[in-house]
Design a protein around this motif. Structure first.
Motif, short mmCIF file in Angstrom:
data_model
loop_
_atom_site.label_atom_id
_atom_site.label_comp_id
_atom_site.label_asym_id
_atom_site.label_seq_id
_atom_site.Cartn_x
_atom_site.Cartn_y
_atom_site.Cartn_z
N ARG A 52 0.84 -1.20 0.00
CA ARG A 52 0.00 0.00 0.00
C ARG A 52 0.88 1.25 0.00
N GLY A 83 2.16 1.86 -3.42
CA GLY A 83 1.09 2.41 -4.24
C GLY A 83 0.87 3.87 -3.96
N GLY A 120 -0.49 3.39 -9.06
CA GLY A 120 -0.42 3.52 -7.61
C GLY A 120 -1.76 3.20 -6.96
N MET A 167 -2.66 -0.50 -6.94
CA MET A 167 -1.98 -1.31 -5.94
C MET A 167 -2.87 -1.55 -4.71
N ARG A 173 3.59 -7.83 -7.32
CA ARG A 173 2.99 -6.50 -7.55
C ARG A 173 4.02 -5.40 -7.41
N LEU A 232 5.04 -2.90 -10.34
CA LEU A 232 4.94 -1.44 -10.18
C LEU A 232 6.28 -0.77 -10.49
#
Lengths: 409, 234
Positions: free
Chosen positions: A12, A15, A55, A58, A67, A71
């Motif tokens: 998180r 993201g 972002g 995510m 992930r 990213l």
């Protein structure tokens, strides 16, 4: 309120950093793209849009090391001003996916950009236009269509929708406008593949019986519409693709299949003028009309109505705060579409201008909504979102007063 | 924002009297009666909410002799607003998508003919009589196919929202008809709208009694004319 499991925090956080840095960079590149390290890093409107959506996406996926890798690789691809960087970034983004289809798509995308660099006089994106060739385009189109789930249409067994892979594919074809302009055959191929993907997946969504299945087909349909809009190769098409990616992101954030209040479900379905979903559907259809392809514009609108129907058939369960918050955010963004067009969509289309045709733009209509203009600056479509919402509010108040006075309600 | 408030202030007759507001409600009730609805359901809060989108769309239609309004609609937005009660019903009743596709196909073909001939999604574009004969044919056949498709697109429902929806769809169909009447006569604008409305009402009444294939026949004729337009412009 449930606390976030500790192993989710890094995902998180990554993201949030990507989305916030994308938003922050957007302020810096309003006038012109930011280039540094002798052109190896280029930050433009497309980079910012992809970072913001990646972002936010995510937050919608289960925590997994893949992930973070996706990213990071997508960030490298979208910030790179060098074709090798783009190819490597796209390859890694898709190669760490769960399924072989996405990995194959990654190979196709990387081969497409690698071939352009091989044939061009320079590996720098802005000086590699002479390397554009049909084989590279076919590889990129195939890779993007596979990443968006076109192969899932051919099999009875449906795989999960991978949003970062799809985003990487759409970003790859949008980035091609930085390399150079497309010929008419490429545009036609993109319109056909995108349109076919959009309407087939929208039909699957409308006829599916399981809410989760419907939602996944719906998201594939939004991706197909984004490809169709990209195929218009105009500032309006690019803006529409951006809006569709945002709508896809908000639908994933809302997760309506996990439960949503009816009002939030309708706002997320795109059936209410003035919401982000409606503006996204409208802009895709308006872009096709502005490009002088009315058949495509009507097909896109039929697809949009199918998507609205599919989304509205599976509103269920108790309302959740994330669904309500996403629906409200979508409403605010839809009503603020003129500001969104000035702040986010204009840099997106302006910085890709070199590869775009002049056949259609989407402009703010004061504070009231959006206008679509054709190549002769004639208005071809209007979406007065804020004006319409104000009018409906006015009528609502009036009808309510009369009803109370007459004792009807 | 002051522009918006100023526009609403100047456009109140359009919003409250004609074509929206009072005249829209009365015409919708009349149309519902023509279509065989004798008794309307009492208004409830959900029905009131359903009423707002079609009523707003009707208020913003570019019908003569209403005053001009700065924020006009296009066909996409107008149709989405007008189909709101039907979309809600289709979602609530889980209508079969195959059946819906069969109902909506003639309307999409009609819309294609209209926008191809007009060259724009703007509703005011449907008031401009096109210059070339091929576009004129697509325009008229599109309008005919649109009107013939209405009874199946918005089947009679005993509530005001559905009645307004059907009225709005009919009023969209009369825009090209009034453009045609304006071209062949020198009648005042309001008279051409009234004449177009009478033709549309007759068309709807006739299509209710004709087999479904008639709607498809009109739509296919409109499609043929559209292909002529597209080849002509290509």
């Amino acid at each position: 309120m449930r606390s976030l499991p500790s192993n989710h925090v890094p995902y998180r956080l990554a993201g949030a950093i990507a989305a916030l840095s994308g938003s922050g960079m957007l302020l810096r590149i309003q006038r012109q793209p930011f280039t540094t390290l002798q052109g190896f890093i280029v930050i433009d409107g497309l980079s910012c849009l992809v970072l913001i959506t990646a972002g936010l996406l995510m937050f919608t996926m289960p925590a997994h090391w893949r992930r973070l890798g996706q990213l990071a690789a997508l960030g490298i691809a979208i910030l790179s001003g060098h074709l090798a960087g783009i190819a490597m970034g796209l390859l890694v983004t898709l190669i760490v996916s769960e399924r072989w289809r996405e990995r194959g798509a990654g190979l196709a995308l990387a081969a497409g950009y690698g071939l352009i660099g091989w044939l061009a006089s320079s590996w720098h994106v802005n000086a590699s236009g002479d390397g554009l060739n049909s084989l590279s385009f076919i590889l990129l189109l195939a890779g993007t269509a596979i990443a968006a789930g076109i192969l899932d249409l051919t099999t009875s067994k449906r795989g999960p929708f991978e949003p970062l892979a799809t985003l990487a594919g759409i970003a790859a074809v949008l980035r091609l406008f930085s390399v150079g302009s497309w010929n008419l055959g490429w545009q036609l191929a993109m319109l056909l593949v995108g349109g076919m993907l959009a309407i087939s997946t929208a039909w699957r969504a409308a006829t599916a019986t399981e809410p989760l299945e419907t939602e996944e087909w719906l998201q594939r349909s939004l991706s197909g519409l984004a490809l169709t809009a990209t195929g218009c190769a105009s500032p309006a098409g690019v803006a529409a693709a951006g809006l569709l990616l945002l709508q896809l992101t908000f639908r994933r954030l809302a997760q309506p299949t996990a439960g949503t209040a009816a009002w939030a479900g309708w706002l997320l379905a795109g059936a209410v003028p003035g919401t982000l979903g409606f503006v996204a559907f409208w802009s895709a259809s308006a872009a096709a009309m502005a490009a002088g392809v009315p058949v495509l514009a009507i097909v896109v609108w039929a697809t949009a109505l199918l998507c609205m129907l599919a989304a509205s058939r599976h509103m269920q369960g108790p309302g959740r705060w994330s669904s309500a918050a996403s629906a409200l955010a979508g409403l605010v963004l839809g009503l603020a579409a003129p500001a969104l067009a000035r702040w986010l969509l204009r840099p997106l289309s302006d910085h890709l201008q070199g590869g775009l045709t002049p056949y259609g733009t989407i402009e703010p209509w004061g504070w009231a909504g959006l206008l679509a203009l054709d190549s002769g600056a004639r208005t071809v479509a209007t979406a007065p979102g804020l004006a319409l919402s104000a009018l409906m509010g006015l009528f609502g108040a009036l009808v309510w007063l009369i009803s109370r006075w007459r004792g009807w309600v | 924002m002051s522009d918006l408030l100023g526009t609403f202030g100047q456009g109140w007759p359009r919003l409250l009297l004609y074509p929206g507001g009072l005249s829209a409600v009365l015409a919708a009730l009349l149309l519902a009666r023509v279509r065989g609805i004798r008794q309307m359901e009492p208004l409830t809060a959900p029905r009131l909410i359903d009423l707002l989108p079609p009523l707003s769309a009707i208020a913003l239609l570019p019908l003569a002799p209403a005053a001009a309004f700065a924020y006009s609609l296009d066909l996409l937005t107008a149709v989405t607003l007008l189909l709101w009660p039907e979309l809600r019903r289709a979602a609530a009743e889980r209508c079969d998508p195959n059946q819906l596709a069969a109902q909506y196909l003639p309307t999409f073909l009609a819309a294609l003919a209209l926008v191809s001939a007009a060259g724009t999604f703007e509703l005011s574009g449907l008031l401009r009589w096109p210059p070339s004969p091929m576009r004129q044919a697509a325009f008229l056949l599109g309008a005919g196919a649109w009107i013939v498709a209405i009874p199946r697109l918005a089947p009679p429902q005993p509530h005001l929202a559905a009645a307004c929806s059907a009225l709005g769809l009919m009023l969209v169909g009369i825009l090209p008809l009034s453009a045609a009447i304006n071209t062949i006569t020198v009648a005042p604008a309001w008279l051409s709208v009234a004449a177009a409305m009478a033709i549309a009402l007759a068309g709807i009444a006739a299509s209710c009694r004709l087999p479904v294939q008639w709607g498809y026949g009109w739509a296919i004729a409109a499609l043929v004319a559209t292909s002529g337009v597209l080849l002509d412009s290509g």
